[in-house]
Design a protein around this motif. Structure first.
Motif, PDB file in Angstrom:
ATOM      1  N   LEU A  24       3.089  -4.586   6.317  1.00 53.14           N
ATOM      2  CA  LEU A  24       3.421  -5.001   4.954  1.00 53.14           C
ATOM      3  C   LEU A  24       2.148  -5.413   4.203  1.00 53.14           C
ATOM      4  O   LEU A  24       1.328  -6.179   4.728  1.00 53.14           O
ATOM      5  CB  LEU A  24       4.410  -6.164   4.966  1.00 53.14           C
ATOM      6  N   ARG A  25       2.032  -4.902   2.974  1.00 50.94           N
ATOM      7  CA  ARG A  25       0.867  -5.217   2.146  1.00 50.94           C
ATOM      8  C   ARG A  25       1.301  -5.474   0.706  1.00 50.94           C
ATOM      9  O   ARG A  25       2.256  -4.867   0.216  1.00 50.94           O
ATOM     10  CB  ARG A  25      -0.174  -4.087   2.193  1.00 50.94           C
ATOM     11  N   CYS A  26       0.571  -6.358   0.083  1.00 47.64           N
ATOM     12  CA  CYS A  26       0.782  -6.680  -1.328  1.00 47.64           C
ATOM     13  C   CYS A  26      -0.513  -6.381  -2.068  1.00 47.64           C
ATOM     14  O   CYS A  26      -1.567  -6.939  -1.711  1.00 47.64           O
ATOM     15  CB  CYS A  26       1.162  -8.157  -1.468  1.00 47.64           C
ATOM     16  N   GLU A  27      -0.444  -5.490  -3.047  1.00 49.52           N
ATOM     17  CA  GLU A  27      -1.648  -5.068  -3.759  1.00 49.52           C
ATOM     18  C   GLU A  27      -2.729  -4.617  -2.778  1.00 49.52           C
ATOM     19  O   GLU A  27      -3.886  -5.022  -2.872  1.00 49.52           O
ATOM     20  CB  GLU A  27      -2.158  -6.174  -4.683  1.00 49.52           C
ATOM     21  N   TYR A  28      -2.328  -3.823  -1.790  1.00 49.57           N
ATOM     22  CA  TYR A  28      -3.215  -3.224  -0.787  1.00 49.57           C
ATOM     23  C   TYR A  28      -3.712  -4.222   0.262  1.00 49.57           C
ATOM     24  O   TYR A  28      -4.441  -3.827   1.184  1.00 49.57           O
ATOM     25  CB  TYR A  28      -4.439  -2.559  -1.426  1.00 49.57           C
ATOM     26  N   LEU A  29      -3.375  -5.500   0.149  1.00 49.47           N
ATOM     27  CA  LEU A  29      -3.945  -6.533   1.004  1.00 49.47           C
ATOM     28  C   LEU A  29      -2.872  -7.144   1.898  1.00 49.47           C
ATOM     29  O   LEU A  29      -1.698  -7.212   1.536  1.00 49.47           O
ATOM     30  CB  LEU A  29      -4.593  -7.627   0.157  1.00 49.47           C
ATOM     31  N   SER A  30      -3.286  -7.601   3.063  1.00 49.87           N
ATOM     32  CA  SER A  30      -2.387  -8.258   3.998  1.00 49.87           C
ATOM     33  C   SER A  30      -2.360  -9.759   3.716  1.00 49.87           C
ATOM     34  O   SER A  30      -3.390 -10.436   3.819  1.00 49.87           O
ATOM     35  CB  SER A  30      -2.855  -7.998   5.442  1.00 49.87           C
TER      36      SER A  30
END
Length: 386
Positions: free
Chosen positions: A39-45
């Motif tokens: 799972l990532r948010c705006e490409y970031l973990s």
């Protein structure tokens, strides 16, 4: 065909046949269950302090599940982990969405405010209509979304009288002591630096980042980084300290009107009883020169410069709470050129490799040439005889 060559080939085919048969004829009950990961948010973990008000969410399907395609998904976003554990999303419940999309799924829930924490998970359905278990929880937090959320001032070192403009100044230490009546439940530090910085709380480095923040064009934007610091704070007296580095904050570069470095930072502290506290950079912070002084102009136009390290200026415990800083100067307040302040939305720089020296030779004009064998961004560790 030579029979002696045929027999080994036949043996290989016979050994491989049962394995391939299992893959060809396995039914759904023998396959691994569908699972969601990455799972990532705006490409970031699990990013901290993002400033995208409708973040985009992404996930991956476990390749071991032998799944041909995703046919639907459901995303839950909650304000606390406990709400999410009960399969509820008080911030957003997407419901079952018939879609194969698993990247850049835009958050569609309640408006998010500065400093807000969000916890999320997702489940999917296969092309055969089989649902996955819920994924593990992931999280993100919001940064400071409005310019009015910044209550801190830009501070740095005032150029001493008689020092010509453009002369590099020592990389400064900055510190501020403060008292907390109890251990905080949550504490976040936002650091917005022109030039590089390292952040310390009670003598401890809060992260493993180097050359932070990332490089940006100061005429367009400056970047801030968010740190969770509750574990570093204690009831009673505390100290926050910053070690600044010039980086690319050099007068003459686009958007730089003061020779840097400069910084503004603030600590947002919350307690279990609902009360809050804030520590922000201002003219009451103390400043002191460190052992590092830049050499050269440090421009991007060929004069990259270097550093001079004066071990005589070392001050053990400069970032610890019991240091007497009454003899330090007070920081100067600056007003840099106007530009967008944005969250750093990329992975931080980190130390990835230690390189050994390939060659050392005396330089005919004096000094030494140290050949590291490759191009790199980093620094040297040198052991000198006593």
């Amino acid at each position: 065909m030579n029979p002696s060559n045929f027999r080994p080939l036949l043996a290989v085919v016979m050994l491989a046949l049962p394995f391939r048969t299992t893959l060809l004829f396995a039914d759904d009950s023998e396959r691994a269950s569908v699972s969601v990961q990455g799972l990532r948010c705006e490409y970031l973990s699990n990013p901290l302090g993002i400033d995208v008000q409708k973040p985009r969410l992404s996930w991956r399907l476990d390749p071991a599940a032998n799944l041909r395609a995703q046919s639907a998904y459901r995303v839950l976003v909650a304000s606390t982990p406990s709400i999410l554990q009960h399969d509820q999303g008080d911030l957003w419940d997407s419901g079952r969405v018939a879609s194969a999309q698993s990247t850049w799924v835009e958050y569609g829930g309640k408006a998010l405010h500065s400093g807000q924490q969000a916890y999320w998970k997702v489940r999917v359905w296969s092309d055969a209509g089989k649902s996955s278990p819920w994924s593990a929880q992931a999280a993100w937090s919001m940064g400071l979304l409005q310019s009015s959320d910044w209550h801190s001032k830009w501070i740095g070192e005032q150029r001493p009288d008689g020092t010509a403009g453009g002369t590099p100044l020592p990389s400064p230490w900055l510190r501020k002591t403060f008292t907390l009546v109890q251990k905080p439940a949550k504490a976040v530090a936002y650091v917005n630096s022109l030039g590089y910085y390292e952040l310390y709380i009670n003598g401890r480095r809060v992260d493993d980042y180097v050359f932070s923040p990332a490089v940006s064009d100061y005429s367009k934007r400056n970047l801030y980084v968010t740190h969770e610091i509750a574990d570093f704070l204690v009831p009673g007296k505390n100290v926050v300290a910053l070690w600044l580095g010039r980086g690319w904050c050099v007068k003459g570069h686009p958007g730089v009107i003061h020779d840097g470095p400069l910084v503004r930072a603030q600590l947002e502290i919350s307690f279990g009883n609902g009360s809050t506290a804030e520590v922000a950079t201002d003219e009451k912070w103390r400043i002191h020169e460190s052992p590092i002084t830049p050499l050269g102009r440090g421009t991007a136009f060929g004069d990259y410069g270097g550093e001079r390290y004066d071990a005589g200026l070392e001050l053990p415990g400069w970032n610890q709470v019991d240091l007497d800083d009454s003899g330090w100067q007070t920081a100067a307040v600056f007003e840099p050129a106007s530009a967008l302040t944005a969250a750093q939305m990329v992975e931080p720089n980190r130390l990835m490799e230690t390189i050994k020296v390939a060659r050392v030779e005396a330089y005919p004009q004096g000094g030494w040439v140290i050949d590291m064998g490759k191009n790199f961004t980093g620094w040297l560790e040198i052991k000198l005889p006593r």
